[in-house]
Design a protein around this motif. Structure first.
Motif, short mmCIF file in Angstrom:
data_model
loop_
_atom_site.label_atom_id
_atom_site.label_comp_id
_atom_site.label_asym_id
_atom_site.label_seq_id
_atom_site.Cartn_x
_atom_site.Cartn_y
_atom_site.Cartn_z
N GLY A 186 0.80 -1.21 0.00
CA GLY A 186 0.00 0.00 0.00
C GLY A 186 0.84 1.26 0.00
O GLY A 186 2.07 1.22 0.19
N THR A 198 -5.14 7.14 0.14
CA THR A 198 -4.65 5.82 0.54
C THR A 198 -5.08 4.77 -0.48
O THR A 198 -6.24 4.76 -0.90
CB THR A 198 -5.20 5.42 1.92
OG1 THR A 198 -4.80 6.37 2.90
CG2 THR A 198 -4.70 4.04 2.33
N VAL A 199 -4.16 3.90 -0.86
CA VAL A 199 -4.47 2.75 -1.71
C VAL A 199 -3.80 1.53 -1.11
O VAL A 199 -2.61 1.57 -0.77
CB VAL A 199 -3.99 2.95 -3.16
CG1 VAL A 199 -4.27 1.70 -3.98
CG2 VAL A 199 -4.68 4.15 -3.80
N ARG A 200 -4.56 0.44 -0.98
CA ARG A 200 -4.02 -0.82 -0.46
C ARG A 200 -4.47 -1.97 -1.36
O ARG A 200 -5.60 -1.98 -1.85
CB ARG A 200 -4.51 -1.08 0.97
CG ARG A 200 -4.31 0.08 1.94
CD ARG A 200 -4.66 -0.35 3.35
NE ARG A 200 -4.85 0.80 4.23
CZ ARG A 200 -3.87 1.46 4.83
NH1 ARG A 200 -2.63 1.09 4.62
NH2 ARG A 200 -4.13 2.49 5.62
N TYR A 201 -3.59 -2.96 -1.53
CA TYR A 201 -3.93 -4.15 -2.30
C TYR A 201 -3.53 -5.39 -1.51
O TYR A 201 -2.40 -5.50 -1.03
CB TYR A 201 -3.23 -4.16 -3.65
CG TYR A 201 -3.43 -5.45 -4.42
CD1 TYR A 201 -4.67 -5.76 -4.98
CD2 TYR A 201 -2.40 -6.38 -4.55
CE1 TYR A 201 -4.87 -6.95 -5.67
CE2 TYR A 201 -2.59 -7.57 -5.23
CZ TYR A 201 -3.83 -7.85 -5.78
OH TYR A 201 -4.04 -9.03 -6.45
N ILE A 219 -8.88 -4.61 -3.28
CA ILE A 219 -8.27 -3.30 -3.48
C ILE A 219 -9.06 -2.30 -2.64
O ILE A 219 -10.30 -2.26 -2.72
CB ILE A 219 -8.28 -2.88 -4.95
CG1 ILE A 219 -7.43 -3.83 -5.79
CG2 ILE A 219 -7.75 -1.45 -5.10
CD1 ILE A 219 -7.45 -3.52 -7.27
N GLY A 221 -9.33 1.83 -1.44
CA GLY A 221 -8.90 3.20 -1.68
C GLY A 221 -9.72 4.18 -0.85
O GLY A 221 -10.89 3.94 -0.56
#
Length: 228
Positions: A186, A198-201, A219, A221
């Protein structure tokens, strides 16, 4: 402190939510402790079949210096009427206990001002379920930190997370899902002062279905606006 207040355990592995009751914090030169007692509305979080539970917790944090810190805690929740009937997420396993007794340990090491490594482990000593559901852990390597007040600041991380269904009450993570394990990456970026993206995978599989290789991914966001 009395009322409804936030509680954040070591690295948010066990708990990152609010408790209604009382909280006392004590601190020394290197050691800080938080004692919490009250009620926790569990059906707002992950134990969906449980209503409000009695909750107690003790968390300790030791900061040796700017490079190294460690934490430990013990957390108890009980609802005799509902907790025994809980069926764990993504499984047909009944929890079959009147309480949860979870302890955790964690450490963080800062290599320098920008790079840090952290890890935490939690275990529930109660519950009539397989041991793989009664543990949770997290390992994370992070580079820099996004600060909402500083335009252009950012942070990135890579982590391996394992969230056993019976080992956490309300974990903090937005990428990894309850009852799953796998890798998460992320980033956070401050577009303008007090505007944080914020972006997380996450990519992994369900803990309850190891043999079936039941893969999962997500995913996440979010854009946050801070006012202060």
């Amino acid at each position: 402190e009395l009322g409804k207040f936030p509680l954040y355990t070591e690295q948010g592995l066990v708990f990152d939510s609010k408790v209604s009751g009382a909280q006392v914090t004590f601190s020394g030169n290197k050691l800080t402790g938080t004692l919490t007692g009250g009620r926790f509305k569990m059906n707002d979080e992950k134990w969906s079949a449980v209503d409000t539970a009695t909750f107690y917790g003790l968390g300790l944090t030791y900061k040796a210096n700017e490079k190294f810190s460690a934490g430990a805690g013990y957390y108890y929740a009980s609802n005799k009427a509902d907790m025994k009937a809980v069926t764990l997420t993504n499984t047909d396993k009944a929890y079959n206990a009147e309480s949860a007794k979870i302890w955790d340990l964690g450490m963080t090491y800062n290599f320098n001002n920008t790079l840090r490594l952290s890890g935490a482990y939690a275990h529930n000593s109660e519950g009539d379920v397989d041991g793989k559901f009664k543990k949770a852990y997290n390992f994370e390597l992070a580079y820099k930190t996004a600060v909402p007040a500083n335009k252009g600041s950012f942070g990135i991380y890579a982590a391996y997370r394992y969230l056993g269904q019976a080992a956490t009450f309300a974990p903090t993570y937005d990428g990894v899902m309850y009852g799953t394990k796998g890798w998460e990456v992320g980033t956070q970026y401050v577009f303008a002062k007090n505007i944080l993206g914020t972006v997380r995978y996450f990519n992994g599989k369900e803990i309850a279905n190891d043999g079936n290789d039941n893969k999962v991914s997500r995913i996440f966001g979010r854009v946050e606006f801070f006012f202060w």
